[in-house]
Design a protein around this motif. Structure first.
Motif, PDB file in Angstrom:
ATOM      1  N   HIS A 140       0.804  -1.218   0.000  1.00 47.49           N
ATOM      2  CA  HIS A 140       0.000   0.000   0.000  1.00 47.49           C
ATOM      3  C   HIS A 140       0.843   1.278   0.000  1.00 47.49           C
ATOM      4  O   HIS A 140       0.282   2.371   0.068  1.00 47.49           O
ATOM      5  CB  HIS A 140      -0.936   0.005   1.213  1.00 47.49           C
ATOM      6  N   ALA A 142       2.642   2.800  -2.374  1.00 45.49           N
ATOM      7  CA  ALA A 142       2.402   3.688  -3.520  1.00 45.49           C
ATOM      8  C   ALA A 142       1.043   4.378  -3.395  1.00 45.49           C
ATOM      9  O   ALA A 142       0.910   5.570  -3.717  1.00 45.49           O
ATOM     10  CB  ALA A 142       2.470   2.895  -4.827  1.00 45.49           C
ATOM     11  N   ALA A 143       0.032   3.656  -2.905  1.00 42.85           N
ATOM     12  CA  ALA A 143      -1.294   4.255  -2.747  1.00 42.85           C
ATOM     13  C   ALA A 143      -1.288   5.328  -1.662  1.00 42.85           C
ATOM     14  O   ALA A 143      -1.943   6.373  -1.802  1.00 42.85           O
ATOM     15  CB  ALA A 143      -2.318   3.168  -2.403  1.00 42.85           C
ATOM     16  N   VAL A 144      -0.553   5.083  -0.588  1.00 42.28           N
ATOM     17  CA  VAL A 144      -0.436   6.084   0.471  1.00 42.28           C
ATOM     18  C   VAL A 144       0.273   7.327  -0.063  1.00 42.28           C
ATOM     19  O   VAL A 144      -0.149   8.466   0.196  1.00 42.28           O
ATOM     20  CB  VAL A 144       0.322   5.519   1.687  1.00 42.28           C
ATOM     21  N   ALA A 146       0.393   8.390  -3.120  1.00 43.61           N
ATOM     22  CA  ALA A 146      -0.514   9.095  -4.027  1.00 43.61           C
ATOM     23  C   ALA A 146      -1.547   9.895  -3.241  1.00 43.61           C
ATOM     24  O   ALA A 146      -1.881  11.032  -3.601  1.00 43.61           O
ATOM     25  CB  ALA A 146      -1.200   8.103  -4.959  1.00 43.61           C
ATOM     26  N   ALA A 147      -2.060   9.315  -2.158  1.00 47.96           N
ATOM     27  CA  ALA A 147      -3.051  10.014  -1.339  1.00 47.96           C
ATOM     28  C   ALA A 147      -2.450  11.243  -0.670  1.00 47.96           C
ATOM     29  O   ALA A 147      -3.093  12.284  -0.550  1.00 47.96           O
ATOM     30  CB  ALA A 147      -3.621   9.064  -0.293  1.00 47.96           C
ATOM     31  N   ARG A 152      -5.993  13.264  -0.699  1.00 45.74           N
ATOM     32  CA  ARG A 152      -7.242  12.492  -0.755  1.00 45.74           C
ATOM     33  C   ARG A 152      -7.395  11.665   0.516  1.00 45.74           C
ATOM     34  O   ARG A 152      -6.442  11.040   0.978  1.00 45.74           O
ATOM     35  CB  ARG A 152      -7.248  11.572  -1.980  1.00 45.74           C
ATOM     36  N   VAL A 154      -8.411   8.546   2.744  1.00 41.85           N
ATOM     37  CA  VAL A 154      -8.435   7.101   2.521  1.00 41.85           C
ATOM     38  C   VAL A 154      -8.904   6.422   3.800  1.00 41.85           C
ATOM     39  O   VAL A 154      -8.734   6.942   4.908  1.00 41.85           O
ATOM     40  CB  VAL A 154      -7.041   6.556   2.125  1.00 41.85           C
ATOM     41  N   LEU A 204      -6.457  -0.803   2.218  1.00 37.24           N
ATOM     42  CA  LEU A 204      -6.623   0.632   1.992  1.00 37.24           C
ATOM     43  C   LEU A 204      -7.635   0.841   0.881  1.00 37.24           C
ATOM     44  O   LEU A 204      -7.597   0.151  -0.139  1.00 37.24           O
ATOM     45  CB  LEU A 204      -5.282   1.272   1.626  1.00 37.24           C
ATOM     46  N   ALA A 206      -9.794   4.115  -1.251  1.00 33.24           N
ATOM     47  CA  ALA A 206     -10.020   5.540  -1.467  1.00 33.24           C
ATOM     48  C   ALA A 206     -11.475   5.871  -1.166  1.00 33.24           C
ATOM     49  O   ALA A 206     -12.385   5.100  -1.485  1.00 33.24           O
ATOM     50  CB  ALA A 206      -9.676   5.917  -2.898  1.00 33.24           C
TER      51      ALA A 206
END
Length: 311
Positions: A140, A142-144, A146-147, A152, A154, A204, A206
């Protein structure tokens, strides 16, 4: 993608002089066949590039030729902060961007400064990872990231100290500490930043909602304040110990009192009796605890159990 790679190839030759097809392929992480095709494309574009066959051969730009294609793209400018940190850049999926940024920065420098920068890079290396782990992998991360960047909200399913929890958070920033990634975030509707270890995020999702990051929030200052507070609360007690010469090498102490037999006596901060017991056991017979009595008794009891176990 190909245009970006060809520019990188051109900058490599400009910055480093003659390079073989294999060296170029290794740098660009492509096959030599791809390098040959890219070289042909440069020839077709009128770039004064020539190659020599043989063991000492390779590709080289004609003397004096310099490209002006050194402007940074927006993503490359964003990757500047990770220049010199290949491990974290790879974990965030930014290896190619960081490499391209480095090449463009080198190409923009005067020759003398470029050579000096390359010499420093060859002599000093920063490795932020821990000795005993291969980084802090998390599906997770990369997603964190990006957020954090896109501001954004999450929802995370997180493994805490005592139980698993679900939180909707607004991530303010990512921190790499001791090879581990942490995200500083505020619960939706809250105001106090909380630190979560990214590797402990089990899931995770969004929310589709954005948030506004406080203009006055300073991630570096916040983290330093957290570290200072953590350290202040970490060592709440003291222990009086004696150390042998070998023990002094393994566990340096401040303001020691020297004994006639080569040992030293000193007072050290401790977090707790349990933590100090585990810490001092590593020194074996090279340390003697004088106080507090409960720590001395704990070590003595552990020593008796060890002697019985190995008798």
């Amino acid at each position: 993608m190909r245009a970006s790679r060809i520019i990188s190839l051109l900058l490599l030759l400009q910055n480093r002089g003659r390079l073989t097809a294999q060296q170029l392929a290794d740098e660009l992480e492509v096959s030599t066949r791809t390098v040959y095709r890219d070289v042909e494309a440069l020839h077709a574009a009128g770039i004064p590039l020539y190659g020599e066959a043989g063991h000492a051969g390779g590709y080289q730009l004609l003397d004096g030729y310099r490209t002006r294609l050194t402007g940074l793209t927006a993503p490359e400018a964003e990757a500047l902060a990770l220049h010199g940190l290949p491990g974290p850049a790879e974990e965030l999926g930014l290896t190619a961007l960081v490499a391209a940024t480095r090449l463009k920065l080198e190409a923009a420098l005067p020759e003398a400064l470029r050579e000096r920068a390359q010499a420093i890079a060859q002599r000093f290396h920063l490795d932020a990872s821990n000795w005993y782990t291969d980084g802090d992998p998390s599906p997770h991360l990369a997603a964190v990231a990006a957020a954090v960047w896109e501001e954004r909200r999450v929802t995370i399913h997180y493994r805490g100290w005592e139980r698993e929890v679900e939180r909707t958070v607004e991530p303010y920033g990512l921190v790499l500490k001791g090879g581990r990634w942490y995200v500083v975030a505020v619960r939706a509707g809250g105001t106090r930043p909380v630190t979560y270890r990214v590797n402990q995020i089990l899931a995770l999702a969004a929310t589709g909602e954005t948030f506004t990051r406080p203009a006055g929030f300073d991630l570096a200052k916040h983290w330093q304040d957290q570290v200072t507070e953590f350290r202040a609360g970490l060592f709440t007690g003291e222990a009086r110990i004696r150390l042998s010469p070998v023990g002094q090498e393994r566990r340096p102490v401040d303001n020691p009192t020297h004994d006639d037999d080569g040992w030293v006596t000193a007072t050290i901060p401790i977090e707790s009796v349990d933590h100090a017991c585990g810490d001092l056991l590593r020194l074996g017979a090279e340390v003697e605890v004088l106080a507090p009595p409960e720590l001395r008794d704990r070590l003595a009891d552990t020593a008796r159990k060890l002697a019985a176990l190995y008798a």
